[in-house]
Design a protein around this motif. Structure first.
Motif, PDB file in Angstrom:
ATOM      1  N   VAL A  67      44.115  48.713  34.426  1.00 24.69           N
ATOM      2  CA  VAL A  67      44.461  47.291  34.301  1.00 24.69           C
ATOM      3  C   VAL A  67      44.083  46.775  32.914  1.00 24.69           C
ATOM      4  CG1 VAL A  67      43.944  44.961  35.131  1.00 24.69           C
ATOM      5  CG2 VAL A  67      44.331  46.812  36.762  1.00 24.69           C
ATOM      6  N   ALA A  68      42.912  47.156  32.402  1.00 23.79           N
ATOM      7  CA  ALA A  68      42.481  46.724  31.071  1.00 23.79           C
ATOM      8  C   ALA A  68      43.462  47.179  30.004  1.00 23.79           C
ATOM      9  CB  ALA A  68      41.078  47.265  30.762  1.00 23.79           C
TER      10      ALA A  68
ATOM     11  N   THR B 257      40.927  43.006  34.009  1.00 23.77           N
ATOM     12  CA  THR B 257      41.549  41.881  33.301  1.00 23.77           C
ATOM     13  C   THR B 257      40.600  41.304  32.260  1.00 23.77           C
ATOM     14  OG1 THR B 257      42.901  41.320  35.240  1.00 23.77           O
ATOM     15  CG2 THR B 257      42.588  39.591  33.587  1.00 23.77           C
ATOM     16  N   VAL B 258      39.344  41.102  32.655  1.00 19.10           N
ATOM     17  CA  VAL B 258      38.341  40.582  31.717  1.00 19.10           C
ATOM     18  C   VAL B 258      38.158  41.545  30.543  1.00 19.10           C
ATOM     19  CG1 VAL B 258      35.897  39.984  31.428  1.00 19.10           C
ATOM     20  CG2 VAL B 258      37.124  39.265  33.486  1.00 19.10           C
TER      21      VAL B 258
ATOM     22  N   VAL C  61      48.870  43.669  40.055  1.00 20.64           N
ATOM     23  CA  VAL C  61      48.874  45.136  39.920  1.00 20.64           C
ATOM     24  C   VAL C  61      47.733  45.747  40.711  1.00 20.64           C
ATOM     25  CG1 VAL C  61      48.487  47.032  38.283  1.00 20.64           C
ATOM     26  CG2 VAL C  61      50.077  45.196  37.709  1.00 20.64           C
ATOM     27  N   SER C  62      46.538  45.162  40.590  1.00 24.15           N
ATOM     28  CA  SER C  62      45.379  45.724  41.295  1.00 24.15           C
ATOM     29  C   SER C  62      45.530  45.592  42.810  1.00 24.15           C
ATOM     30  CB  SER C  62      44.087  45.032  40.828  1.00 24.15           C
ATOM     31  OG  SER C  62      44.133  43.637  41.056  1.00 24.15           O
ATOM     32  N   LEU C  63      46.059  44.461  43.283  1.00 25.17           N
ATOM     33  CA  LEU C  63      46.302  44.280  44.717  1.00 25.17           C
ATOM     34  C   LEU C  63      47.327  45.294  45.227  1.00 25.17           C
ATOM     35  CD1 LEU C  63      46.410  40.387  45.058  1.00 25.17           C
ATOM     36  CD2 LEU C  63      44.779  41.915  46.160  1.00 25.17           C
ATOM     37  N   PHE C  64      48.373  45.472  44.458  1.00 29.64           N
ATOM     38  CA  PHE C  64      49.435  46.407  44.852  1.00 29.64           C
ATOM     39  C   PHE C  64      48.900  47.833  44.909  1.00 29.64           C
ATOM     40  CE2 PHE C  64      52.944  49.284  43.698  1.00 29.64           C
ATOM     41  CZ  PHE C  64      53.810  49.016  44.751  1.00 29.64           C
TER      42      PHE C  64
END
Length: 404
Positions: free
Chosen positions: A33-34, A345-346, A376-379
């Motif tokens: 994600v980052a 994300t952070v 994206v992370s939830l998916f």
């Protein structure tokens, strides 16, 4: 019936009981994600950077360049000037001159321009004024030329000496009085051919007199608006083609035409395509981390299901339905993914911020990035948790209770 609140509490309790394992599980999601967030943010920053850079060298500009020295003359200048939609045009000539100031000598690009160039090229003056069509032997210096090219700074009303090599090989030397200094544009498009900081401007009539020329290297024009720039460019192209004897059927054949045209919109589009390709490539690499992260979550959830087989048997013997057991493990997987998404994300926004500072790029952080990171992370969490959760839900309670 087991509610969402209890499912989340149950998931957090399970994650908290195995902190190290949970941390390692979320690591792939965090990195993935980052990387995606950072790449998308940097892509947006580069796009804005290119727009700002191109904007420093003109508004709605059209660059017309002859492929041979004797392509353009006064008739072509009038033709471009009278094209509907053109609000300003300056003829251009360009030579590399040997510039002497005090006892120092440097090779610097000297551009012959008209007074309209100041308007169409967005020239801002730090001191003095730009060249005028009635000027003689005066020069306007780019910021870098005045303050960095020579050991001693050059100021208004100082004199410099420029030596040009003519087409026949002879040289001509002339003294010029400095009329103005161009404000630092902070443009970083080095060697683009249009940046003002590293060059000297003199009246084009003066340059042609010194070089004994009656032609122009090209034109720098401005359209009335960005919306009409393509239409205006096409009209200029048609008029020049007709004037120079290029059949209209060959208008799209760039190799046949004795000139080339390029406008601000086309440059921005090319820059956008380049940054888009690079962004897509980097994002594709980042997505691999997300795939690895999702496999990690699935693997850990399968291990968790195996370890808690006895617990699942107890739950089902107490009356828990299949869908309730299914929801417990799916929620746990989603929570793991969501935690990784928040941290990713952070981390991604922080990384993009630091890189922007390091490279001098504008900070562009679309709010959509945060939503994208969460989605994206939830998916990923949902996708990775379906199979293990389904396996847990379908367990036979008697066999689960006997498991050791």
């Amino acid at each position: 019936m087991l509610g969402l609140k209890h499912s989340i509490r149950f998931a957090l309790g399970s994650i908290g009981s195995a902190k190290l394992r949970s941390s390692l599980t979320t690591l792939g999601i965090i990195i993935g994600v980052a990387a995606v967030i950072a790449n998308v943010s940097l892509g947006a920053s580069f796009s804005e950077f290119f727009e700002e850079e191109i904007g420093t060298v003109g508004n709605n500009f059209i660059i017309i360049e002859g492929k041979t020295p004797h392509t353009f003359h006064d008739s072509e200048l009038e033709l471009v000037k009278n094209t509907p939609g053109i609000v300003g045009v300056s003829p251009l000539s360009q030579e590399t001159g040997s510039v002497r100031y005090m006892s120092e000598q440097r090779q610097i690009v000297v551009q012959g321009v008209s007074e309209d160039y100041g308007q169409v090229a967005n020239i801002e003056m730090e001191s003095g004024t730009f060249v005028d069509n009635n000027d003689g032997y005066v020069a306007v210096l780019g910021h870098d030329v005045a303050y960095e090219k020579f050991d001693r700074k050059i100021f208004n009303k100082n004199s410099i000496e420029i030596t040009f090599v003519k087409t026949d090989g002879s040289t001509v030397t002339q003294k010029f009085k400095v009329k103005g200094i161009v404000k630092n544009s902070e443009a970083k498009l080095v060697n683009s051919g249009i940046e003002p900081d590293s060059r000297i401007f003199i009246p084009i009539s003066t340059m042609n007199d010194l070089m004994e020329d009656d032609y122009y290297w090209g034109f720098f024009a401005a359209a009335s608006s960005m919306e009409s720039i393509d239409q205006v460019t096409d009209e200029v192209d048609k008029r020049l083609a007709r004037d120079l004897g290029v059949p209209l059927r060959d208008l799209d054949e760039d190799d046949i035409k004795p000139y080339s045209l390029m406008n601000q919109g086309e440059i921005l589009e090319e820059m956008s395509e380049i940054s888009g390709v690079l962004g897509s490539l980097l994002t594709s690499v980042a997505l691999i981390s997300l795939v690895v992260g999702s496999i990690g979550i699935m693997n850990i959830m399968l291990v968790t299901v195996t370890e808690r087989t006895n617990e699942i048997g107890i739950m089902k013997s107490l009356g828990f339905k299949n869908y309730e057991v299914l929801s417990l493990f799916i929620v746990e997987s989603i929570v793991v993914g969501l935690l990784g998404g928040i941290l990713g994300t952070v981390l991604g926004l922080t990384g993009a911020y630091l890189v922007n500072n390091l490279m001098g790029l504008p900070h562009v952080f679309p709010v959509s990035l945060i939503f994208m990171g969460m989605f994206v992370s939830l998916f990923v969490g949902l996708l990775a948790g379906v199979y293990p959760a389904n396996k847990a839900a379908k367990m036979n309670p008697v066999e689960a209770l006997r498991h050791e």
